[in-house]
Design a protein around this motif. Structure first.
Motif, PDB file in Angstrom:
ATOM      1  N   VAL A 137       0.886  -1.129   0.139  1.00  0.00           N
ATOM      2  CA  VAL A 137      -0.061  -0.087  -0.028  1.00  0.00           C
ATOM      3  C   VAL A 137       0.843   1.159   0.069  1.00  0.00           C
ATOM      4  O   VAL A 137       0.384   2.296  -0.280  1.00  0.00           O
ATOM      5  CB  VAL A 137      -0.774   0.265   1.275  1.00  0.00           C
ATOM      6  N   TYR A 138       2.318   1.152   0.315  1.00  0.00           N
ATOM      7  CA  TYR A 138       2.876   2.333   0.701  1.00  0.00           C
ATOM      8  C   TYR A 138       3.404   2.652  -0.700  1.00  0.00           C
ATOM      9  O   TYR A 138       3.700   4.069  -0.928  1.00  0.00           O
ATOM     10  CB  TYR A 138       3.926   2.199   1.553  1.00  0.00           C
ATOM     11  N   ASN A 139       3.702   1.940  -1.855  1.00  0.00           N
ATOM     12  CA  ASN A 139       4.209   2.277  -3.041  1.00  0.00           C
ATOM     13  C   ASN A 139       3.225   2.180  -4.016  1.00  0.00           C
ATOM     14  O   ASN A 139       3.478   2.349  -5.220  1.00  0.00           O
ATOM     15  CB  ASN A 139       5.417   1.449  -3.307  1.00  0.00           C
ATOM     16  N   GLY A 140       1.817   2.062  -3.575  1.00  0.00           N
ATOM     17  CA  GLY A 140       0.949   2.123  -4.690  1.00  0.00           C
ATOM     18  C   GLY A 140       0.765   0.517  -5.413  1.00  0.00           C
ATOM     19  O   GLY A 140      -0.164   0.405  -6.141  1.00  0.00           O
ATOM     20  N   ALA A 141       1.373  -0.425  -5.071  1.00  0.00           N
ATOM     21  CA  ALA A 141       1.379  -1.693  -5.486  1.00  0.00           C
ATOM     22  C   ALA A 141       0.039  -2.328  -5.281  1.00  0.00           C
ATOM     23  O   ALA A 141      -0.297  -3.128  -6.092  1.00  0.00           O
ATOM     24  CB  ALA A 141       2.503  -2.567  -5.551  1.00  0.00           C
ATOM     25  N   THR A 142      -0.225  -1.908  -4.024  1.00  0.00           N
ATOM     26  CA  THR A 142      -1.718  -2.699  -3.480  1.00  0.00           C
ATOM     27  C   THR A 142      -2.588  -1.543  -3.186  1.00  0.00           C
ATOM     28  O   THR A 142      -2.433  -0.669  -2.638  1.00  0.00           O
ATOM     29  CB  THR A 142      -1.373  -3.612  -2.176  1.00  0.00           C
ATOM     30  N   ASP A 143      -3.990  -1.720  -3.696  1.00  0.00           N
ATOM     31  CA  ASP A 143      -4.835  -0.939  -3.683  1.00  0.00           C
ATOM     32  C   ASP A 143      -4.984  -0.491  -1.879  1.00  0.00           C
ATOM     33  O   ASP A 143      -5.568  -1.845  -0.983  1.00  0.00           O
ATOM     34  CB  ASP A 143      -6.179  -1.373  -4.006  1.00  0.00           C
ATOM     35  N   ALA A 144      -4.984   0.472  -1.198  1.00  0.00           N
ATOM     36  CA  ALA A 144      -5.237   0.649   0.177  1.00  0.00           C
ATOM     37  C   ALA A 144      -6.477   0.313   0.710  1.00  0.00           C
ATOM     38  O   ALA A 144      -6.778  -0.249   1.916  1.00  0.00           O
ATOM     39  CB  ALA A 144      -4.858   1.931   0.663  1.00  0.00           C
ATOM     40  N   LYS A 145      -7.448   0.379  -0.208  1.00  0.00           N
ATOM     41  CA  LYS A 145      -8.900   0.263   0.238  1.00  0.00           C
ATOM     42  C   LYS A 145      -9.336  -1.263   0.446  1.00  0.00           C
ATOM     43  O   LYS A 145      -9.781  -1.743   1.273  1.00  0.00           O
ATOM     44  CB  LYS A 145      -9.912   0.679  -0.835  1.00  0.00           C
ATOM     45  N   GLN A 146      -8.779  -2.056  -0.348  1.00  0.00           N
ATOM     46  CA  GLN A 146      -8.762  -3.516  -0.096  1.00  0.00           C
ATOM     47  C   GLN A 146      -7.655  -4.109   0.885  1.00  0.00           C
ATOM     48  O   GLN A 146      -8.060  -4.868   1.620  1.00  0.00           O
ATOM     49  CB  GLN A 146      -8.209  -4.376  -1.523  1.00  0.00           C
TER      50      GLN A 146
END
Length: 425
Positions: free
Chosen positions: A383-392
């Motif tokens: 989530v910190y580098n945008g590779a994972t959707d923070a909402k999920q």
């Protein structure tokens, strides 16, 4: 008398990026910065890979990477008896983060902005106020050094001058989702600190403080401490002594840093509030920390500054193409808020420095699956580098999956449960 398409107040990351993006869009920009360079604000940065993608759009990534920053392909955390290790998930093909001092980064950015067609840079210039015509901002007043006050005019004045923005102070935008600060950040750079191999950022949990350590440029190591607000008065009373005492109280750090020499002052500040501000009004706009601020614990400030500059420029182009100013800027605000909301609340929760070094039983239940599986941990740290959707990653099903994986350890059962939740999603 010169008249500009935009005057950008503040020439650090948000301001330099805004000037460069506006130049790429064909604008005539005056960039004003109070400091002269090299100069460092209170910031100990990690450039996440999504920030590197934005720096690529600015045409400056190669120059920044050549400045000698350290690539970190992994991150780790020592939380009591649990130890997490996670690879950096790739974002647009970039699977590392970069450690680089702000004085190096900021100088490269502002020099690059000054070289863009249509950008005029003035450093050492202090903006003292805004110029109004009826209810609209039409320019700024200020002084070069100790000189005579000048008046400068533009179609739009952009405040990129941080949380104490003079543009925000004079326009008084509405704030929302505001939270009080919960920890005080301090940092310093050291030489001779023994780094783990491979290069990585490592966080440690102390009692009423947390520590982040990572390699930077020029062979230096950054040590950053987030101090619980209850402990902050003691630290503030003797910053250097308390800073050293805290990080050296962590056995692993004390061993690795036994011969380390501090080569910078200890910098920091008290707990900082988190907030959103309405980022526009007649003739003015806000980017970076001037318009949106969250605790530095998750290291998102640089990306937020770069991304807000890009979003504002996109909306500025809509306005120049014929959209109403308010319509174009509301689009900027909506996109900014939508992209940052989940991580904003995650950051607020993460900024609550625990009073105890030992994990609670519930924390142990939640974190254990991450310690057991580095690839699973990478999904969360992504989530910190945008590779994972923070909402999920911060949603209900993510929390349920963490608990189930902790309670049901057999690999086949964990796999089946995970598949079930994916189907439900």
């Amino acid at each position: 008398m010169a008249h500009y398409d935009a005057i950008v107040v503040g020439g650090r990351i948000a301001g330099s990026a805004t000037a460069t993006f506006l130049s790429q869009a064909g604008a005539n920009v005056l960039l004003l910065e109070r400091a002269t360079f090299p100069s460092s604000p209170v910031s100990v940065p990690v450039l996440f890979s999504n920030s590197l993608v934005l720096l690529d759009k600015l045409g400056i990534r190669d120059h920044i990477e050549a400045a000698g920053g350290t690539r970190m392909y992994h991150g780790a955390a020592h939380l009591g008896d649990l130890h997490l290790f996670a690879p950096v998930l790739p974002y647009h093909g970039i699977n590392y983060n970069l450690g680089l001092r702000r004085e190096v980064l900021d100088e490269i950015l502002i020099d690059h902005a000054s070289q863009q067609p249509g950008v005029t840079l003035r450093t050492g210039f202090t903006v003292t106020g805004l110029v109004w015509q009826a209810d609209r901002v039409v320019g700024v007043r200020g002084r070069q050094g100790g000189g005579i006050e000048e008046t400068l005019y533009a179609d739009v004045v952009v405040g990129a001058d941080g949380m104490r923005s003079i543009v925000a102070r004079e326009t008084k935008p509405r704030e929302y989702r505001r939270h009080k600060g919960q920890n005080a950040p301090y940092y310093a750079y050291y030489r001779g600190f023994v780094q783990h191999t491979p290069a990585q950022s490592i966080s440690y949990r102390g009692s009423r403080f947390g520590v982040l350590v990572f390699p930077a440029d020029a062979g230096l190591t950054a040590i950053s401490i987030g101090v619980h607000k209850e402990l902050w008065p003691r630290v503030k009373a003797d910053v250097e002594t308390e800073f050293e005492r805290l990080w050296r109280s962590i056995p692993d750090l004390a061993e690795r840093g036994c011969s380390a020499e501090r080569v910078s002052p200890v910098k920091g500040q008290g707990p900082r509030p988190s907030y959103y501000r309405v980022p526009f009004g007649p003739g003015w706009a806000l980017v970076g920390d001037a318009g949106y601020m969250k605790d530095p614990v998750t290291g998102q400030g640089i990306h937020d500054a770069l991304r807000s500059a890009e979003l504002f420029t996109d909306s500025w182009q809509q306005w120049r193409a014929g959209s109403a100013w308010n319509d174009a800027m509301r689009s900027y605000q909506r996109t900014r808020d939508s992209e940052t909301k989940a991580l904003y609340y995650l950051t607020y929760q993460s900024s609550k420095v625990p009073r105890r070094q030992k994990l609670s039983w519930f924390e142990h239940v939640l974190i254990r699956p991450l310690a057991d599986d580095s690839n699973y941990a990478a999904q969360f740290t992504g989530v910190y580098n945008g590779a994972t959707d923070a909402k999920q990653a911060t949603g209900l099903f993510a929390a349920i999956e963490l608990i189930v994986r902790s309670l049901f350890r057999p690999m086949a059962l964990r796999w089946a449960v995970r598949r079930t939740f994916r189907m439900v999603n």
